[in-house]
Enzyme design. Structure first.
Site, PDB file in Angstrom:
ATOM      1  N   ASP A 198       0.851  -1.191   0.000  1.00 54.24           N
ATOM      2  CA  ASP A 198       0.000   0.000   0.000  1.00 54.24           C
ATOM      3  C   ASP A 198       0.896   1.254   0.000  1.00 54.24           C
ATOM      4  O   ASP A 198       2.107   1.159   0.291  1.00 54.24           O
ATOM      5  CB  ASP A 198      -0.875  -0.063   1.264  1.00 54.24           C
ATOM      6  CG  ASP A 198      -2.163   0.733   1.141  1.00 54.24           C
ATOM      7  OD1 ASP A 198      -2.474   1.211   0.041  1.00 54.24           O
ATOM      8  OD2 ASP A 198      -2.860   0.865   2.170  1.00 54.24           O
ATOM      9  N   HIS A 199       0.310   2.413  -0.292  1.00 58.98           N
ATOM     10  CA  HIS A 199       0.975   3.727  -0.286  1.00 58.98           C
ATOM     11  C   HIS A 199       2.491   3.745  -0.073  1.00 58.98           C
ATOM     12  O   HIS A 199       2.957   3.721   1.059  1.00 58.98           O
ATOM     13  CB  HIS A 199       0.394   4.590   0.832  1.00 58.98           C
ATOM     14  CG  HIS A 199      -1.015   4.951   0.585  1.00 58.98           C
ATOM     15  ND1 HIS A 199      -1.386   5.984  -0.250  1.00 58.98           N
ATOM     16  CD2 HIS A 199      -2.158   4.407   1.070  1.00 58.98           C
ATOM     17  CE1 HIS A 199      -2.700   6.054  -0.260  1.00 58.98           C
ATOM     18  NE2 HIS A 199      -3.201   5.125   0.517  1.00 58.98           N
TER      19      HIS A 199
ATOM     20  N   GLY B 155      -9.929   4.464   1.779  1.00 61.93           N
ATOM     21  CA  GLY B 155     -10.745   5.058   2.848  1.00 61.93           C
ATOM     22  C   GLY B 155     -12.067   4.349   3.030  1.00 61.93           C
ATOM     23  O   GLY B 155     -13.104   4.974   3.228  1.00 61.93           O
TER      24      GLY B 155
ATOM     25  N   ASN C 223     -10.169  -0.471  -0.503  1.00 61.57           N
ATOM     26  CA  ASN C 223      -9.190  -0.618   0.571  1.00 61.57           C
ATOM     27  C   ASN C 223      -9.839  -0.373   1.931  1.00 61.57           C
ATOM     28  O   ASN C 223     -10.503   0.646   2.127  1.00 61.57           O
ATOM     29  CB  ASN C 223      -8.067   0.415   0.405  1.00 61.57           C
ATOM     30  CG  ASN C 223      -7.082   0.049  -0.671  1.00 61.57           C
ATOM     31  OD1 ASN C 223      -7.379  -0.793  -1.528  1.00 61.57           O
ATOM     32  ND2 ASN C 223      -5.919   0.666  -0.640  1.00 61.57           N
ATOM     33  N   VAL C 224      -9.609  -1.310   2.835  1.00 60.37           N
ATOM     34  CA  VAL C 224     -10.132  -1.172   4.190  1.00 60.37           C
ATOM     35  C   VAL C 224      -8.983  -1.388   5.172  1.00 60.37           C
ATOM     36  O   VAL C 224      -8.288  -2.400   5.101  1.00 60.37           O
ATOM     37  CB  VAL C 224     -11.247  -2.211   4.464  1.00 60.37           C
ATOM     38  CG1 VAL C 224     -11.827  -2.004   5.860  1.00 60.37           C
ATOM     39  CG2 VAL C 224     -12.340  -2.128   3.413  1.00 60.37           C
TER      40      VAL C 224
ATOM     41  N   THR D  58      -8.640   1.032   8.584  1.00 52.81           N
ATOM     42  CA  THR D  58      -8.904   1.606   9.904  1.00 52.81           C
ATOM     43  C   THR D  58      -9.794   0.737  10.783  1.00 52.81           C
ATOM     44  O   THR D  58      -9.443   0.426  11.927  1.00 52.81           O
ATOM     45  CB  THR D  58      -9.536   3.007   9.752  1.00 52.81           C
ATOM     46  OG1 THR D  58      -8.633   3.826   9.006  1.00 52.81           O
ATOM     47  CG2 THR D  58      -9.787   3.640  11.105  1.00 52.81           C
TER      48      THR D  58
HETATM   49 ZN   LIG Z   1      -5.011   4.672   1.047  1.00 54.54          ZN
END
Ligand SMILES: [Zn+2]
Length: 276
Positions: free
Chosen positions: A85-86, A211, A232-233, A235
């Site tokens: 990711d990122h 988000g 994308n999950v 949190t």
């Molecule tokens: Zn992201």
């Protein structure tokens, strides 16, 4: 089943006009729970490592993560893939590719358009040469705690630039900014579905929504119909993990992993109802 490539899962999702679910994971409890839940509901899934969970929080290395996901994928009968990711650090992206990641995200979303294109194109060349694919980001998905980020139209993906971006970078998928944000929302987000449809019409590249925590299901399902092929999950998955540990008060601490995995798996099984 052998490990799948994330892009093949996205294409599968595209063919069914839905989105694959991708969960940020940082250790065995999380990856194993994802594998168990995916197997139970018989749906494809993507496990993502965020570099911060290695470099800042020191949960796991990309090398160990890649082995872990490959092991879990071999034990289930549904398509399972891994993704970084990122990341905007070229060296780290190459490290992940060498470790066996078949999908990485290059995040140049805060750079000027031309610079984002240049860097994305560069990492895409390297990734493709290594048999991997790249998710890029155009527009900028901000932080939910900063309400201005999420509602700042200047940061939204502009459909007229999306086609040019995808064509010039040869990226394999692209994260779009249409009103979602990372973290817990202060107020319910309202996805710009018209903009999404326009982006989808302008490009043939699969679109990704970041988000995923806190967006109402009705909006997500509409977004999936309008071109989002990966959600994308992170949190809410991490939050559940922390809460389960915090509330654990049984005398036998050895049962903590099983307790955590049971809670995560239950959550995931429900979440999977959204897709495929
Ligand atoms: Zn992201």
């Amino acid at each position: 089943m052998a490990l799948y490539k994330a892009i093949d899962i996205l294409k599968l999702a595209d063919s069914k006009h839905t989105a694959a679910l991708a969960f940020n994971c940082a250790d065995y409890n999380m990856v194993h729970s994802v594998a168990v839940a995916a197997e139970t509901v018989q749906k494809p899934v993507i496990c993502m490592l965020h570099p911060d969970h290695h470099r800042i929080e020191n949960w796991i290395t990309p090398e160990l993560f890649a082995k872990l996901v490959a092991d879990e994928a071999a034990a289930v009968s549904v398509p399972m893939a891994m993704h970084l990711d990122h990341c905007s650090d070229f060296d780290y992206l190459v490290r992940a590719l060498k470790a066996g990641f078949t999908s990485v995200m290059y995040d140049g979303s805060m750079l000027p358009f031309e610079e984002n294109i240049k860097n994305t194109r560069e990492i895409t060349k390297v990734a493709h040469a290594m048999g991997a694919t790249v998710e890029a980001e155009l527009g900028h998905v901000g932080i939910a705690a900063t309400v201005t980020d999420q509602s700042n139209l200047d940061l939204y993906t502009q459909p007229e630039f999306a086609a040019e971006f995808c064509e010039r970078t040869s990226c394999d998928s692209v994260a779009v900014a249409i009103g979602s944000a990372h973290g817990f929302y202060k107020q319910t987000p309202h996805l710009d579905l018209e903009r999404l449809a326009a982006i989808d019409a302008a490009t043939r590249t699969p679109l990704v929504l970041h988000g995923g925590t806190g967006i109402p299901d009705e909006q997500l399902l509409l977004a999936f119909q309008r071109g989002i092929n990966k959600l994308n999950v992170g949190t809410e998955f991490f939050w559940l993990y922390y809460q389960t540990i915090k509330s654990y008060d049984a005398p036998d601490i050895t049962q903590l992993p099983r307790t955590v995995q049971a809670a995560l798996t239950e959550y995931l099984k429900k979440k999977f109802q959204l897709s495929f």
